[in-house]
Scaffold this motif. Structure first.
Motif, short mmCIF file in Angstrom:
data_model
loop_
_atom_site.label_atom_id
_atom_site.label_comp_id
_atom_site.label_asym_id
_atom_site.label_seq_id
_atom_site.Cartn_x
_atom_site.Cartn_y
_atom_site.Cartn_z
N ALA A 1 0.83 -1.20 0.00
CA ALA A 1 0.00 0.00 0.00
C ALA A 1 0.87 1.25 0.00
O ALA A 1 1.82 1.36 0.77
N GLY A 2 0.58 2.16 -0.93
CA GLY A 2 1.31 3.42 -1.00
C GLY A 2 2.54 3.40 -1.86
O GLY A 2 3.16 4.44 -2.09
N GLU A 3 2.95 2.24 -2.36
CA GLU A 3 4.14 2.15 -3.22
C GLU A 3 3.71 1.87 -4.66
O GLU A 3 2.78 1.10 -4.91
N ASP A 4 4.41 2.51 -5.59
CA ASP A 4 4.14 2.29 -7.01
C ASP A 4 5.03 1.16 -7.53
O ASP A 4 6.14 0.96 -7.06
N TYR A 5 4.54 0.47 -8.50
CA TYR A 5 5.35 -0.53 -9.21
C TYR A 5 5.04 -0.41 -10.68
O TYR A 5 3.97 0.04 -11.08
N LYS A 6 6.01 -0.80 -11.51
CA LYS A 6 5.86 -0.65 -12.95
C LYS A 6 5.79 -2.01 -13.61
O LYS A 6 6.54 -2.92 -13.28
N VAL A 7 4.87 -2.11 -14.55
CA VAL A 7 4.77 -3.30 -15.39
C VAL A 7 4.69 -2.85 -16.84
O VAL A 7 4.30 -1.73 -17.13
N SER A 8 5.04 -3.74 -17.74
CA SER A 8 5.01 -3.44 -19.16
C SER A 8 3.57 -3.31 -19.64
O SER A 8 2.67 -4.01 -19.17
N LEU A 9 3.35 -2.42 -20.59
CA LEU A 9 2.02 -2.28 -21.19
C LEU A 9 1.71 -3.43 -22.14
O LEU A 9 0.55 -3.75 -22.39
N LYS A 10 2.77 -4.05 -22.68
CA LYS A 10 2.59 -5.18 -23.59
C LYS A 10 2.21 -6.42 -22.77
O LYS A 10 2.90 -6.77 -21.83
N PRO A 11 1.11 -7.08 -23.12
CA PRO A 11 0.69 -8.25 -22.32
C PRO A 11 1.59 -9.46 -22.59
O PRO A 11 2.25 -9.56 -23.62
N ALA A 12 1.60 -10.39 -21.64
CA ALA A 12 2.37 -11.63 -21.77
C ALA A 12 1.73 -12.54 -22.81
O ALA A 12 0.58 -12.33 -23.21
N ASN A 13 2.47 -13.56 -23.22
CA ASN A 13 1.96 -14.51 -24.20
C ASN A 13 1.06 -15.57 -23.56
O ASN A 13 0.55 -16.44 -24.25
N GLN A 14 0.89 -15.50 -22.24
CA GLN A 14 0.07 -16.47 -21.54
C GLN A 14 -1.17 -15.79 -20.98
O GLN A 14 -1.14 -14.63 -20.61
N VAL A 15 -2.25 -16.56 -20.92
CA VAL A 15 -3.50 -16.09 -20.34
C VAL A 15 -3.87 -17.09 -19.24
O VAL A 15 -3.79 -18.30 -19.45
N ALA A 16 -4.26 -16.58 -18.07
CA ALA A 16 -4.62 -17.45 -16.96
C ALA A 16 -6.13 -17.52 -16.80
O ALA A 16 -6.84 -16.54 -17.07
N GLN A 17 -6.60 -18.69 -16.37
CA GLN A 17 -8.01 -18.86 -16.12
C GLN A 17 -8.17 -19.78 -14.91
O GLN A 17 -7.39 -20.72 -14.73
N CYS A 18 -9.17 -19.52 -14.11
CA CYS A 18 -9.46 -20.34 -12.94
C CYS A 18 -10.37 -21.48 -13.36
O CYS A 18 -11.50 -21.25 -13.78
N ILE A 19 -9.88 -22.71 -13.28
CA ILE A 19 -10.67 -23.88 -13.64
C ILE A 19 -10.66 -24.84 -12.46
O ILE A 19 -9.60 -25.31 -12.05
N ASP A 20 -11.82 -25.11 -11.92
CA ASP A 20 -11.97 -26.00 -10.76
C ASP A 20 -11.07 -25.60 -9.60
O ASP A 20 -10.48 -26.44 -8.93
N GLY A 21 -10.90 -24.29 -9.39
CA GLY A 21 -10.12 -23.81 -8.26
C GLY A 21 -8.62 -23.85 -8.46
O GLY A 21 -7.87 -23.62 -7.52
N VAL A 22 -8.14 -24.13 -9.66
CA VAL A 22 -6.71 -24.19 -9.96
C VAL A 22 -6.41 -23.19 -11.07
O VAL A 22 -7.17 -23.06 -12.03
N LEU A 23 -5.31 -22.47 -10.95
CA LEU A 23 -4.92 -21.48 -11.95
C LEU A 23 -4.24 -22.19 -13.12
O LEU A 23 -3.19 -22.80 -12.98
N VAL A 24 -4.88 -22.11 -14.30
CA VAL A 24 -4.38 -22.78 -15.50
C VAL A 24 -3.91 -21.71 -16.47
O VAL A 24 -4.60 -20.72 -16.71
N LEU A 25 -2.71 -21.90 -17.04
CA LEU A 25 -2.15 -20.98 -18.01
C LEU A 25 -2.32 -21.53 -19.41
O LEU A 25 -2.07 -22.71 -19.66
N PHE A 26 -2.73 -20.66 -20.32
CA PHE A 26 -2.87 -21.01 -21.73
C PHE A 26 -1.89 -20.14 -22.51
O PHE A 26 -1.85 -18.93 -22.33
N ASP A 27 -1.09 -20.74 -23.39
CA ASP A 27 -0.15 -19.99 -24.21
C ASP A 27 -0.86 -19.54 -25.48
O ASP A 27 -1.52 -20.34 -26.14
#
Length: 109
Positions: free
Chosen positions: A52-78
């Motif tokens: 809280a109160g601190e800035d952080y920087k991330v790239s504007l270009k999105p990653a090649n992976q997309v995450a989705q919650c399936i049955d309570g587990v985080l699954v990555l799709f390339d």
């Protein structure tokens, strides 16, 4: 009556049966030969802790992976390599859990 059998046809039939089984399982998608480039290492990802109160920087270009919650587990799709999916795990091979669209809360004791 001593009858000698030719075992070569039996051996060739066994080898052909094994090869045929592997080919059929691969064709129908029950068997996948993983390539080294198919794997994404956990070390390729870093968690940025928000404070809280601190800035952080991330790239504007999105990653090649997309995450989705399936049955309570985080699954990555390339998005570049079609068909490449995986479960995000920690260094102890424990799956990273998710709670749908909600923000995870600390467990109640």
């Amino acid at each position: 009556m001593s009858e000698e059998r030719n075992v070569i046809p039996m051996i060739l039939t066994g080898i052909a049966s094994i090869v045929g089984t592997v080919v059929v399982l691969w064709y129908y998608g029950y068997l996948h030969f993983a390539k080294e480039q198919d794997a994404l290492l956990l070390s390729d990802f870093t968690m940025l802790k928000t404070v809280a109160g601190e800035d952080y920087k991330v790239s504007l270009k999105p990653a090649n992976q997309v995450a989705q919650c399936i049955d309570g587990v985080l699954v990555l799709f390339d998005t570049q390599q079609k068909g490449l999916t995986g479960v995000l795990v920690d260094n102890k091979k424990q799956a990273v859990r998710c709670l749908g669209q909600e923000t995870p809360q600390a467990p109640q004791q």
